[in-house]
Design an enzyme around this catalytic site. Structure first.
Site, PDB file in Angstrom:
ATOM      1  N   HIS A  47       0.817  -1.226   0.000  1.00 50.16           N
ATOM      2  CA  HIS A  47       0.000   0.000   0.000  1.00 50.16           C
ATOM      3  C   HIS A  47       0.854   1.282   0.000  1.00 50.16           C
ATOM      4  CE1 HIS A  47       0.392   0.412   4.380  1.00 50.16           C
ATOM      5  NE2 HIS A  47      -0.432  -0.570   4.651  1.00 50.16           N
ATOM      6  N   HIS A  83      -4.776  -8.338  15.164  1.00 55.64           N
ATOM      7  CA  HIS A  83      -4.914  -7.121  14.342  1.00 55.64           C
ATOM      8  C   HIS A  83      -5.681  -7.499  13.079  1.00 55.64           C
ATOM      9  CE1 HIS A  83      -4.021  -3.461  12.324  1.00 55.64           C
ATOM     10  NE2 HIS A  83      -2.812  -3.735  11.882  1.00 55.64           N
ATOM     11  N   GLU A 141      -6.007  -5.796  10.224  1.00 53.20           N
ATOM     12  CA  GLU A 141      -5.570  -5.343   8.903  1.00 53.20           C
ATOM     13  C   GLU A 141      -5.344  -6.565   8.025  1.00 53.20           C
ATOM     14  OE1 GLU A 141      -2.446  -2.382   8.760  1.00 53.20           O
ATOM     15  OE2 GLU A 141      -2.886  -1.955   6.660  1.00 53.20           O
ATOM     16  N   ASP A 186      -3.329  -7.669   5.832  1.00 52.59           N
ATOM     17  CA  ASP A 186      -2.083  -8.422   5.646  1.00 52.59           C
ATOM     18  C   ASP A 186      -1.968  -9.548   6.672  1.00 52.59           C
ATOM     19  OD1 ASP A 186      -1.889  -6.200   7.365  1.00 52.59           O
ATOM     20  OD2 ASP A 186       0.285  -6.125   7.230  1.00 52.59           O
ATOM     21  N   ASP A 199       2.331  -5.589  14.628  1.00 48.49           N
ATOM     22  CA  ASP A 199       3.152  -4.737  13.761  1.00 48.49           C
ATOM     23  C   ASP A 199       4.353  -4.139  14.509  1.00 48.49           C
ATOM     24  OD1 ASP A 199       1.674  -5.050  11.432  1.00 48.49           O
ATOM     25  OD2 ASP A 199       0.406  -3.312  11.821  1.00 48.49           O
ATOM     26  N   TYR A 223      10.381   0.982   8.432  1.00 53.99           N
ATOM     27  CA  TYR A 223       9.042   0.523   8.802  1.00 53.99           C
ATOM     28  C   TYR A 223       8.401   1.496   9.790  1.00 53.99           C
ATOM     29  CZ  TYR A 223       5.341  -2.639  10.265  1.00 53.99           C
ATOM     30  OH  TYR A 223       4.114  -3.178  10.536  1.00 53.99           O
TER      31      TYR A 223
HETATM   32 FE1  FEO Z   1      -1.178  -2.906  10.417  1.00 58.91          FE
HETATM   33 FE2  FEO Z   1       0.928  -5.377   9.222  1.00 58.91          FE
HETATM   34  O1  FEO Z   1      -0.687  -4.478   9.516  1.00 58.91           O
END
Ligand code: FEO
Length: 394
Positions: A23, A77, A79, A81, A163, A191
């Site tokens: 992304h 989490h 998200e 991924d 993360d 990151y």
């Molecule tokens: Fe916030 Fe690796 O997802």
């Protein structure tokens, strides 16, 4: 494929060797989505992977245990991924209970039909015993999303940090002592700049909470597992979360027919005339937003310049402004510069954006019509010097 962390605790995730655009984050070294399996009296899978890698995860798990024997799927989490594969995973694990925070359930249910899932919502600090191992859930909102949580296994002094402390690196190695530390910390910094930076206050709260926990291994959801260099990554996170600006000037510019580039180089010369200040100069169309944000993360001053295209900054400078606006770095002082030919100019747009960002201009915007004159070049050198002096101020 799996890698043992402890007897009965294995990495079962997916290495994404070929991803280069996460992304808009340029993942030049690829990425991993880490999932972990704990085999105890009860069996728990910690997180999943992105949707396209569901089959790999299921294969990795089924090499260790029958899928219908998995009791818990911990979703730290939502998200995609990490949770994109959940629908396929839950469908293959008929006896699994999904463990997550209240916000996580809401988000999962926003992405997919969870009406048939057996949820257990856990509060901050709640525990589940697997037998020899006890899972403790630590809510960590906004590290990275509102739903995020860590899972801690006290008996192993093992933190599944989602993360947090992650890096985007595809590798056959799984542990931090198996690759060079400077590479690992650089990827962790990239990151942090691109994913975690806006949530520094929450990171500080999490670090304070984690300080009370004995930790001998940190298993994030991306990249290498920390088992040797935990003090180094904790120290780095403490420093980054403090949002400290260094004695540093970043110059970002885009140019059409080199006029703005001449201005940028003159500003750079001006900065370098002041000892003790570091400076980077980036032609934004020859770089990436990921590199640009990483350079800007700890800068005190920024010079932003653009040629004028259709009365506006170039599209790439527009993207830089949008990206930096969201990341909210601690830049305090700025200089707008650029070239134009007629009518409206890009520099006024950049100056207006500085106002929105609450960056203080150190000089009048430098506007160059067609080619820079010696007078304008001298003006740029002096502005660069002024930026450097600002960077030296406490
Ligand atoms: Fe916030 Fe690796 O997802």
């Amino acid at each position: 494929m799996h890698t043992q962390l402890f007897p009965g605790i294995d990495w079962v995730g997916f290495v994404d060797w070929n991803i280069r655009d996460f992304h808009s984050y340029n993942t030049e070294r690829g990425a991993t989505y880490n999932a972990y399996l704990i085999r105890d009296e009860k069996i728990a899978l910690i997180d999943t992977v992105k949707k396209a890698a569901a089959d790999t995860l299921l294969k990795n798990v089924s090499e260790l245990v029958d899928l219908d024997k998995v009791d818990y799927l911990i979703c730290n989490h939502a998200e995609q991924d990490h949770a994109g594969a959940m629908a396929q995973v839950v469908a293959q694990m008929p006896n699994v209970q999904v463990i997550c925070s209240p916000r996580c359930k809401d988000i999962l249910s926003g992405y997919t039909d969870t009406s048939s899932w057996n949820f257990r919502i856990v509060a901050n600090g709640e525990t589940i015993s697997l037998g020899e191992n006890t899972l403790t859930f630590i809510h960590t909102p906004m590290v990275h999303w509102p739903d995020s949580m860590f899972t801690y296994v006290g008996e192993k002094k093992l933190l599944f940090s989602m993360d947090g402390f992650g890096q985007h690196i595809a590798s056959s190695e799984r542990f931090d002592d198996e690759i060079p530390l400077d590479l690992l910390l650089e990827e962790a910094r990239i990151y942090y700049a691109n994913i975690v930076y806006p949530y520094g206050a929450m990171v500080q709260k999490v670090l304070a909470a984690a300080a009370d926990l004995p930790i001998e291994m940190i298993a994030p959801s991306h990249g290498l597992i920390w088992r040797k260099n935990i003090p180094a990554i904790i120290e780095a996170y403490s420093r980054w979360a403090a949002k400290t600006a260094e004695k540093k000037v970043v110059i970002f510019y885009d140019t059409m027919w080199e006029s703005t580039e001449i201005l940028a180089k003159a500003i750079y010369e001006g900065v370098l005339s002041v000892p003790g200040v570091s400076c980077t100069m980036t032609h934004v169309r020859k770089s990436t937003l990921t590199e640009i944000s990483t350079a800007a993360m700890d800068a005190k001053c920024c010079a932003l310049g653009s040629a004028t295209l259709n009365g506006l900054p170039t599209p790439t400078i527009g993207a830089v402004m949008t990206y930096l606006q969201g990341l909210r770095f601690p830049i305090q002082n700025a200089l707008a510069f650029g070239s134009f030919g007629w009518g409206k100019n890009a520099v006024d747009e950049i100056s207006a954006w500085f106002t929105k960002m609450e960056w203080t201009p150190i000089a009048e915007p430098i506007k160059c019509k067609w080619r820079p004159t010696q007078e304008i070049i001298a003006q740029c050198e002096e502005a660069g010097r002024q930026l450097a002096l600002k960077a030296l101020e406490d």
